[in-house]
Scaffold this active site. Structure first.
Site: not given
Ligand SMILES: NC(=O)c1ccc[n+]([C@@H]2O[C@H](COP(=O)([O-])OP(=O)(O)OC[C@H]3O[C@@H](n4cnc5c(N)ncnc54)[C@H](O)[C@@H]3O)[C@@H](O)[C@H]2O)c1
Ligand SMILES: [Zn+2]
Ligand SMILES: [Zn+2]
Length: 368
Positions: A40-42, A62-63, A92, A95, A98, A106, A110, A169, A362
């Site tokens: 994943c990106h993270t 983490h996935e 949990c 808390c 939760c 949760c 943390r 994730c 992925r």
């Molecule tokens: N909130 C959470 O718990 C959580 C969990 C996982 C990931 N994320 C975040 O969610 C986001 C997306 O994750 P992902 O794995 O799907 O990423 P990804 O990079 O695979 O997908 C992002 C998409 O956005 C598109 N994009 C970029 N600029 C754009 C624009 N101007 N207009 C329209 N589309 C555009 C890209 O072409 C790409 O397909 C990331 O910022 C990631 O860190 C958040």
């Molecule tokens: Zn992730």
């Molecule tokens: Zn909790």
């Protein structure tokens, strides 16, 4: 025990796959044998050094999805043989958060988790007696890991683990954003910005909620094709004119629900501006860069638009992930198109390269 794991030694350098020591689970913990893990990106964000809260050495990943091998003292919610999805966002059940239906954040572990420790403030990973820290409380780029039981979602043994890992994730984040955070009403018009793992999950979530129109916006035609496969009824190639295009499609009003899944703050703003006056809800899923802010003209809010953020889709993991997996097994969610590459643990850095090249949604590491 000695296991193989991908260790972040130094920011900005490839992960080093090597033998490390893993200690037995302590009270409240379980030893999990990983079967599969998404990249994943993270993971990349931390490995690159861009994440200001990152630390090293640490076992990333983490996935994960796997099988419980052994449990520590007092563990009652999982048992050896159980199939589990790892949760960076634990539950949990005790808390204040939760016990409240309004959040999934949760509070139990943390602080220790953010510093790379298990809840007792120590690590189970080590090398020559030197501790190696855990990542997101999960550390699933490893043949085995030790995790708190409150961070393990027990899923159906029928679910193939090489795809179930995606529920750890991005997929749950997107599905949950539509199903929990926004609680999309049937018959609605939805717009999803971004067609990566999170955005595609949001498209599927909107469909499961009975949305009538689902407009997906992305820069890549290929990804927009995947969005149509998940239920998008219309697709737009994104750009500075995305809001205008959406207003044209909606009689000038905008959508009942918008979702941002890009991490770009300019797109977050578009998501607010493309939401309908009166009741439009913009749900922000993307993680912005350090120091970036969301710029919104307050008039948009006074005239009835709302903004919500969504972490892990608002999913309380131990309860919610098994339910989402059931919907997949029932045929309601098509997970196969998200897995574009299958890699070995030794090829983990290749997973990062594929991600940077936006090659597929992925890569999944499988452990034999
Ligand atoms: N909130 C959470 O718990 C959580 C969990 C996982 C990931 N994320 C975040 O969610 C986001 C997306 O994750 P992902 O794995 O799907 O990423 P990804 O990079 O695979 O997908 C992002 C998409 O956005 C598109 N994009 C970029 N600029 C754009 C624009 N101007 N207009 C329209 N589309 C555009 C890209 O072409 C790409 O397909 C990331 O910022 C990631 O860190 C958040
Ligand atoms: Zn992730
Ligand atoms: Zn909790």
């Amino acid at each position: 025990m000695r296991i193989r794991a991908a260790v972040l030694e130094e920011f900005g350098t490839p992960l080093a796959v090597q033998d490390v020591e893993l200690a037995e689970p302590k009270a409240g913990e379980a030893l999990v044998r990983l079967v599969a893990c998404g990249v994943c990106h993270t993971d990349l964000y931390t490995a690159s050094g861009a994440d200001p809260s990152g630390y090293a050495p640490a076992v990333l990943g983490h996935e994960g999805a796997g099988v419980v091998e052994r449990v520590g003292e007092g563990v009652s919610s999982v048992a050896p043989g159980d199939h589990v999805v790892t949760l960076f966002s634990p539950q949990c059940r005790e808390c204040a958060h939760c016990r409240d239906e309004r959040t999934n954040l949760c509070l139990a572990i943390r602080e220790q988790q953010n510093q790379g420790f298990l809840p007792d403030g120590t690590t189970r990973f080590a090398r020559n007696g030197e501790p190696i820290r855990h990542f997101m409380g999960t550390s699933t780029f490893a043949e085995y890991t030790v995790m708190p039981e409150i961070a393990l979602a027990k899923i159906s043994a029928e679910a193939p683990l090489d795809r179930a890992c995606l529920f750890a994730c991005g997929l749950s984040t997107g599905l949950g954003a539509a199903m929990n955070t926004a609680q999309v009403r049937p018959g609605s018009t939805c717009v999803v910005f971004g067609a990566g793992m999170v955005g595609l999950g949001a498209v599927a979530g909107c469909r499961l909620q009975g949305a009538e129109r689902i407009v997906c916006v992305d820069l890549s035609e290929e990804r927009l094709g995947l969005a149509r496969g998940q239920g998008a009824t219309e697709t737009i190639v994104g750009g500075p004119d995305s809001v205008e295009r959406i207003l044209e499609l909606t009689d000038g009003f905008g959508a009942d629900y918008t979702f941002e899944a890009t991490g770009n703050v300019a797109v977050m703003r578009q998501a607010v501006e493309a939401a309908r006056m009166g009741w439009g809800l913009a749900t922000v899923c993307g993680v912005a860069g350090k120091g970036e802010t969301l710029d919104v003209v307050p008039r948009y809010l006074i005239t009835g638009r709302r903004v919500a953020g969504s972490s892990f889709g608002g999913v309380k993991g131990r309860d919610g992930v098994p339910r989402l997996v059931e919907r997949w097994l029932a045929g309601d969610i098509d997970v196969d198109p998200f897995v574009s590459h299958t890699l070995t643990l030794d090829e983990v850095n290749r997973g990062f390269e594929l991600m940077e090249a936006q090659d597929g949604i992925r890569s999944v590491i499988t452990f034999s």
